[in-house]
Design a protein around this motif. Structure first.
Motif, PDB file in Angstrom:
ATOM      1  N   ILE A   1       0.832  -1.212   0.000  1.00 59.11           N
ATOM      2  CA  ILE A   1       0.000   0.000   0.000  1.00 59.11           C
ATOM      3  C   ILE A   1       0.862   1.255   0.000  1.00 59.11           C
ATOM      4  CG2 ILE A   1      -1.726   1.311   1.273  1.00 59.11           C
ATOM      5  CD1 ILE A   1      -2.798  -1.335   2.361  1.00 59.11           C
ATOM      6  N   MET A   2       1.886   1.287   0.833  1.00 54.76           N
ATOM      7  CA  MET A   2       2.700   2.494   0.926  1.00 54.76           C
ATOM      8  C   MET A   2       3.523   2.721  -0.339  1.00 54.76           C
ATOM      9  SD  MET A   2       3.851   2.483   4.964  1.00 54.76           S
ATOM     10  CE  MET A   2       4.829   3.981   4.774  1.00 54.76           C
ATOM     11  N   SER A   3       3.905   1.665  -1.018  1.00 56.74           N
ATOM     12  CA  SER A   3       4.616   1.829  -2.293  1.00 56.74           C
ATOM     13  C   SER A   3       3.727   2.501  -3.330  1.00 56.74           C
ATOM     14  CB  SER A   3       5.101   0.475  -2.807  1.00 56.74           C
ATOM     15  OG  SER A   3       6.043  -0.098  -1.922  1.00 56.74           O
ATOM     16  N   LEU A   4       2.463   2.126  -3.366  1.00 54.35           N
ATOM     17  CA  LEU A   4       1.523   2.767  -4.291  1.00 54.35           C
ATOM     18  C   LEU A   4       1.345   4.246  -3.944  1.00 54.35           C
ATOM     19  CD1 LEU A   4      -1.235   0.011  -4.652  1.00 54.35           C
ATOM     20  CD2 LEU A   4       0.443   0.720  -6.377  1.00 54.35           C
ATOM     21  N   MET A   5       1.282   4.560  -2.675  1.00 52.17           N
ATOM     22  CA  MET A   5       1.152   5.957  -2.278  1.00 52.17           C
ATOM     23  C   MET A   5       2.403   6.747  -2.658  1.00 52.17           C
ATOM     24  SD  MET A   5      -0.884   5.700   1.349  1.00 52.17           S
ATOM     25  CE  MET A   5      -1.354   7.418   1.305  1.00 52.17           C
ATOM     26  N   GLY A   6       3.566   6.095  -2.604  1.00 47.54           N
ATOM     27  CA  GLY A   6       4.793   6.751  -3.022  1.00 47.54           C
ATOM     28  C   GLY A   6       4.748   7.181  -4.480  1.00 47.54           C
ATOM     29  N   VAL A   7       4.137   6.355  -5.316  1.00 57.03           N
ATOM     30  CA  VAL A   7       3.975   6.734  -6.724  1.00 57.03           C
ATOM     31  C   VAL A   7       3.137   8.005  -6.842  1.00 57.03           C
ATOM     32  CG1 VAL A   7       3.040   6.008  -8.958  1.00 57.03           C
ATOM     33  CG2 VAL A   7       4.261   4.363  -7.522  1.00 57.03           C
ATOM     34  N   GLY A   8       2.100   8.120  -6.014  1.00 55.19           N
ATOM     35  CA  GLY A   8       1.280   9.330  -6.011  1.00 55.19           C
ATOM     36  C   GLY A   8       2.080  10.559  -5.622  1.00 55.19           C
ATOM     37  N   PHE A   9       2.942  10.447  -4.628  1.00 55.12           N
ATOM     38  CA  PHE A   9       3.786  11.579  -4.235  1.00 55.12           C
ATOM     39  C   PHE A   9       4.704  12.002  -5.377  1.00 55.12           C
ATOM     40  CE2 PHE A   9       3.744  10.235   0.516  1.00 55.12           C
ATOM     41  CZ  PHE A   9       2.477  10.765   0.648  1.00 55.12           C
ATOM     42  N   MET A  10       5.229  11.026  -6.102  1.00 48.39           N
ATOM     43  CA  MET A  10       6.185  11.322  -7.164  1.00 48.39           C
ATOM     44  C   MET A  10       5.530  11.984  -8.364  1.00 48.39           C
ATOM     45  SD  MET A  10       8.288   7.720  -6.868  1.00 48.39           S
ATOM     46  CE  MET A  10       9.407   8.024  -8.239  1.00 48.39           C
ATOM     47  N   THR A  11       4.251  11.747  -8.564  1.00 50.61           N
ATOM     48  CA  THR A  11       3.589  12.237  -9.782  1.00 50.61           C
ATOM     49  C   THR A  11       2.601  13.372  -9.533  1.00 50.61           C
ATOM     50  OG1 THR A  11       1.889  10.512  -9.563  1.00 50.61           O
ATOM     51  CG2 THR A  11       3.818  10.004 -10.914  1.00 50.61           C
ATOM     52  N   MET A  12       2.236  13.641  -8.281  1.00 45.92           N
ATOM     53  CA  MET A  12       1.182  14.626  -7.998  1.00 45.92           C
ATOM     54  C   MET A  12       1.632  15.689  -6.989  1.00 45.92           C
ATOM     55  SD  MET A  12      -2.091  12.052  -7.717  1.00 45.92           S
ATOM     56  CE  MET A  12      -3.223  13.418  -7.403  1.00 45.92           C
ATOM     57  N   GLY A  13       2.921  16.010  -7.001  1.00 44.83           N
ATOM     58  CA  GLY A  13       3.455  16.925  -6.008  1.00 44.83           C
ATOM     59  C   GLY A  13       2.812  18.302  -6.022  1.00 44.83           C
TER      60      GLY A  13
END
Length: 467
Positions: free
Chosen positions: A346-358
């Motif tokens: 779950i946290m890895s998926l959220m990391g993708v969100g941080f990287m693309t939606m800053g």
């Protein structure tokens, strides 16, 4: 076991998400303050957030001791001990929270000076912290009571309380601050005639304090009615010395662990203040302040990423504690391992969100140019290491839940002072990489700490700890 994990973890995830929204609401409201004060107010409330983190550490250590004792007692069917543990933990929590509130009141001014805030930001930090200091006993009841409920395997009712607290915080903080709330292109006009330049920050803190008061009363009501085999009885509110020592014995290492992390983060904020001052000296046209606010905005969004880790760790600790109480270490290992796998995913998926939606995430809290320029790169750095963050969060919380607090203290302190602090100074200050250098140091240490906790879990000594 998977059904039990879901039953325990999902309400905790909901509760922690809603608790994080309390902080997010405060940041959103402060980001909607008039332009003349928004930057120093964000910096001041940012320091207030660090004080709030200290409160969570101080109360969480005590609550964890109660949680571990209650989960073991219920695992072996000792209802009397679980009731005594609840009463003693709650009384200790109220007293400890009161002392923490007094400390907050007197220490916030030197803290503002130590972090090199501007005079305006320091004034707002003092306003914000002192209002919340008055409400500390309410926070103590709510936090410690919730953790005792976690030990009994009851996670739904604390989640409902957290939801109501969040609603009250949003409405009360908005009304008391006088702020016209901006969310994207939507503006909610404040119906009161309060001047936000004078009362905005105090109103934000006042709404939070009122919501804590409600949360404390609701928690006491739930505990008084009883859940499963756990109920608060007035005769057990007089602390039992033997029970108190067992709670404190588990709680002190947890408190010291959190305190070591908090102190390092305080040094990091001081580094950021130094970086901001050096940048202002190098370029007199640059606005003074703003970097602390950018750091805090990033931390606020980062908090949402580790909520799944905290939820899975809480489930791991509760289940593993009850399995160990029933003398079944094999199932305890399985519980922590399963929760860790889910948390990493779950946290890895959220990391993708941080990287693309800053940038969109930053804009939700503040549209100030300084924040829009600084925060998205920091969120990208944060997003790259979320899998290791999950290892650290889930395993650490699971080990703490079964009472292995001495080893979690050792790992956290050694990693924080041996790796995190030197790395942040080297990259952010000495090499002059600025705020991104600070965050590269922070996230690099998270990778190493996660591997340390994985090694402790695989070694297995935590299963032999006595509570």
């Amino acid at each position: 076991m998977w059904a039990a994990i879901g039953i325990l973890a999902l309400p905790v995830l909901l509760q922690q998400t809603l608790t994080a929204f309390v902080g997010l609401v405060d940041k959103m409201l402060s980001g909607s303050l008039p332009d003349a004060i928004v930057v120093p107010a964000m910096d001041g409330i940012g320091i207030g957030s660090f004080v709030g983190w200290f409160v969570s550490i101080a109360l969480g250590g005590l609550g964890l001791g109660g949680q571990a004792l209650i989960s073991r007692a219920m695992g072996r069917g000792d209802q009397f001990e679980s009731h005594r543990g609840l009463g003693t933990t709650l009384t200790l929590g109220i007293g400890w929270a009161t002392l923490v509130g007094i400390a907050m009141w007197f220490l916030v001014e030197p803290l503002a000076r130590a972090t090199e805030l501007t005079p305006e930001a320091a004034r707002y930090a003092v306003q914000y912290v002192r209002v919340m200091a008055v409400a500390m006993p309410f926070s103590g009841v709510m936090m410690v009571g919730s953790m005792c409920l976690f030990g009994a395997g009851e996670t739904l009712k604390p989640s409902v309380i957290a939801a109501l607290v969040n609603v009250i915080n949003l409405i009360a903080s908005w009304l008391l601050s006088g702020i016209d709330l901006r969310i994207g292109g939507i503006v909610l006009d404040n119906p009161f005639g309060i001047d936000p330049t004078s009362w905005g920050v105090m109103g934000i803190a006042g709404g939070t304090a009122l919501s804590w008061g409600f949360g404390a009363l609701a928690t006491l009501w739930v505990l008084g009615r009883g859940v499963k085999d756990l109920r608060l009885e007035s005769r057990h509110l007089v602390p039992d010395r033997g029970i108190a020592w067992r709670i404190v014995r588990v709680g002190i290492p947890s408190f010291m662990e959190g305190l070591s992390m908090w102190a390092v983060s305080l040094f990091v904020v001081a580094f950021i203040g130094d970086i901001a001052n050096r940048q202002a000296l190098a370029d007199p046209t640059m606005a003074v302040g703003g970097l602390v606010g950018a750091h805090i905005i990033t931390v606020q969004w980062e908090a949402f990423s580790f909520l799944p880790g905290f939820a899975m760790g809480t489930a791991a600790g509760a289940l593993a504690g009850q399995y160990l109480g029933a003398s079944n270490p094999r199932m305890a290992r399985r519980a922590i391992g399963a929760c860790t796998v889910v948390g990493v995913a779950i946290m890895s998926l959220m990391g993708v969100g941080f990287m693309t939606m800053g940038r969109p995430l930053t804009g939700i809290i503040s549209d100030n140019p300084i924040h829009l320029a600084e925060v998205p790169p920091l969120l990208f750095i944060c997003g790259t290491v979320q899998a290791f963050f999950a290892l650290s969060m889930v395993i650490r919380q699971g080990l703490r839940g079964v009472g292995d607090t001495r080893w979690t203290l050792f790992i956290t302190t050694a990693s924080s002072y041996g790796i995190r602090l030197p790395a942040c100074w080297l990259l952010g200050v000495h090499l002059d990489w600025g705020l991104p250098g600070i965050w590269i140091g922070l996230m690099g240490e998270i990778v190493i700490r996660g591997l340390f906790f994985l090694a402790r879990f695989l070694q297995g000594g935590w299963a032999r700890v006595r509570v």
